[in-house]
Design an enzyme around this catalytic site. Structure first.
Site, short mmCIF file in Angstrom:
data_model
loop_
_atom_site.label_atom_id
_atom_site.label_comp_id
_atom_site.label_asym_id
_atom_site.label_seq_id
_atom_site.Cartn_x
_atom_site.Cartn_y
_atom_site.Cartn_z
N HIS A 88 50.61 20.73 35.22
CA HIS A 88 49.52 20.49 36.16
C HIS A 88 48.74 19.25 35.73
O HIS A 88 48.69 18.92 34.53
CB HIS A 88 48.57 21.69 36.16
CG HIS A 88 49.21 22.99 36.51
ND1 HIS A 88 49.94 23.73 35.62
CD2 HIS A 88 49.24 23.68 37.69
CE1 HIS A 88 50.39 24.82 36.21
NE2 HIS A 88 50.00 24.82 37.47
N TYR A 90 45.66 19.04 35.51
CA TYR A 90 44.52 19.37 34.64
C TYR A 90 44.90 19.42 33.16
O TYR A 90 44.04 19.44 32.29
CB TYR A 90 43.86 20.69 35.07
CG TYR A 90 44.74 21.92 35.00
CD1 TYR A 90 45.12 22.47 33.78
CD2 TYR A 90 45.18 22.53 36.16
CE1 TYR A 90 45.93 23.59 33.73
CE2 TYR A 90 45.98 23.66 36.11
CZ TYR A 90 46.36 24.18 34.90
OH TYR A 90 47.17 25.28 34.85
N ALA A 118 49.72 30.57 42.35
CA ALA A 118 48.62 31.52 42.31
C ALA A 118 47.42 30.80 42.89
O ALA A 118 47.21 29.63 42.59
CB ALA A 118 48.34 31.94 40.88
N SER A 223 47.45 23.26 42.10
CA SER A 223 48.84 22.77 42.03
C SER A 223 49.36 22.44 43.41
O SER A 223 48.60 22.24 44.36
CB SER A 223 49.73 23.84 41.38
OG SER A 223 49.80 24.99 42.21
N HIS A 258 41.58 34.06 33.69
CA HIS A 258 43.00 33.72 33.78
C HIS A 258 43.91 34.92 33.56
O HIS A 258 44.97 35.03 34.17
CB HIS A 258 43.31 32.61 32.77
CG HIS A 258 44.75 32.17 32.78
ND1 HIS A 258 45.32 31.57 33.89
CD2 HIS A 258 45.73 32.24 31.84
CE1 HIS A 258 46.59 31.29 33.62
NE2 HIS A 258 46.87 31.68 32.39
N1 HPA Z 1 40.68 28.65 41.86
C1 HPA Z 1 41.56 27.67 41.56
N2 HPA Z 1 42.80 27.92 41.18
C2 HPA Z 1 43.19 29.20 41.09
C3 HPA Z 1 42.34 30.26 41.39
C4 HPA Z 1 41.00 29.97 41.80
O1 HPA Z 1 40.18 30.85 42.09
N3 HPA Z 1 43.04 31.40 41.21
C5 HPA Z 1 44.29 31.04 40.83
N4 HPA Z 1 44.38 29.70 40.75
#
Ligand code: HPA
Length: 286
Positions: A88, A90, A118, A223, A258
């Protein structure tokens, strides 16, 4: 390096060669597995497993829950290339690295790409564990992965590889319709939604989420949009599936963590797997 340069294409080709040396059959469908969905790779029959570290130029992930390997072989009769783990922006990777694997999947022969992720749920009609078909995206990462001199050799079909390319059909209507029909058949709710991408790694503030809702977003994540942009540049057809792992900031009166994000993946694994396995031959044939 934040833009693609002329040698990017040859770097991608070197990765293709390394993968082909390990697995001769040509994948026609690429699948990128999101956080908590990595177990799906075990669906590949007689898999050739290539650790990312063995592929020249392939970026290695640093985030927990993203084991990095490319799994090649057949699922439900279709030769696929499954990415278990992705990097990613980030993590500090340049866009060119984030989308290097997508370029390689296209050059390997994939004509279709299924991207999964996700995501946080902004749309209050969703709940934790809801699967959503991505209908469109809003890229608020401040980056565009196709930045740099255009490289038409990345085109996988006529009319692809242009400097300026269409994004109105980024998430194939045809593939989405197949996903909805199959989900209905399997009794799995599959709403559609707009995915808004942020850079991360911080989750959003509640005010940001309210703003994103006003902008028309149903989902938020870190992502996918870069990979989809690059896939569209190359001419690949895209199906995007989000797993709502948590309601976005401020929707519920609770913090986001997470571990919870990873946990939800396990909960919906059976649904996700049966939906995707059934979809693979349909997507491939579309
Ligand atoms: N925000 C950003 N990215 C994410 C989140 C969220 O709440 N949940 C899973 N990935």
């Amino acid at each position: 390096q934040t833009t693609e340069t002329p040698d990017h294409y040859s770097r991608c080709l070197a990765a293709v060669e390394a993968i082909r040396a390990r697995h001769a059959a040509k994948p026609t469908l690429g699948i990128i597995l999101g956080s908590g969905l990595g177990n799906f790779a075990s669906q590949v029959e007689n898999p050739t497993v290539v650790p990312y570290a063995d592929i020249p130029g392939w970026p290695l992930s640093t985030v927990e829950g993203h084991s990095g390997k490319l799994v090649l072989g057949k699922i439900n009769g279709v030769e696929v290339a499954v990415m278990q783990g992705r990097v990613h922006a980030y993590e500090g990777y340049a866009m060119t690295e984030v989308t290097f694997p997508t370029r390689v999947l296209g050059l390997l022969g994939c004509e279709k790409l299924i991207v999964t992720n996700a995501a946080g749920g902004i749309n209050v009609s969703y709940g934790e564990g809801t699967l959503v078909a991505i209908s469109d995206h809003i890229n608020l990462t401040g980056h565009n992965a196709a930045l740099g001199p255009n490289e038409p050799r990345f085109a996988t079909k006529p009319n692809a590889g242009a400097r300026f390319f269409d994004m109105t059909t980024a998430y194939s209507k045809t593939l989405r319709a197949l996903a909805h029909a199959e989900a209905e058949k399997q009794n799995i709710p599959l709403p559609e939604g707009v995915y808004l991408a942020v850079l991360g790694p911080s989750y959003e503030t509640a005010a940001e989420i309210r703003a994103f809702r006003t902008l028309g977003a149903d989902l938020v994540g870190m992502s996918t949009v870069h990979e989809v942009i690059i896939a569209r540049h190359m001419g690949l057809e895209v199906l995007g599936l989000s797993l709502v792992t948590n309601m976005a900031a401020g929707v519920l009166d609770q913090a986001i963590n997470h571990e919870e994000v990873m946990e939800i993946g396990k909960r919906v694994e059976r649904q996700f797997t049966s939906l995707l396995v059934a979809l693979i031959p349909q997507v491939s044939a579309a």
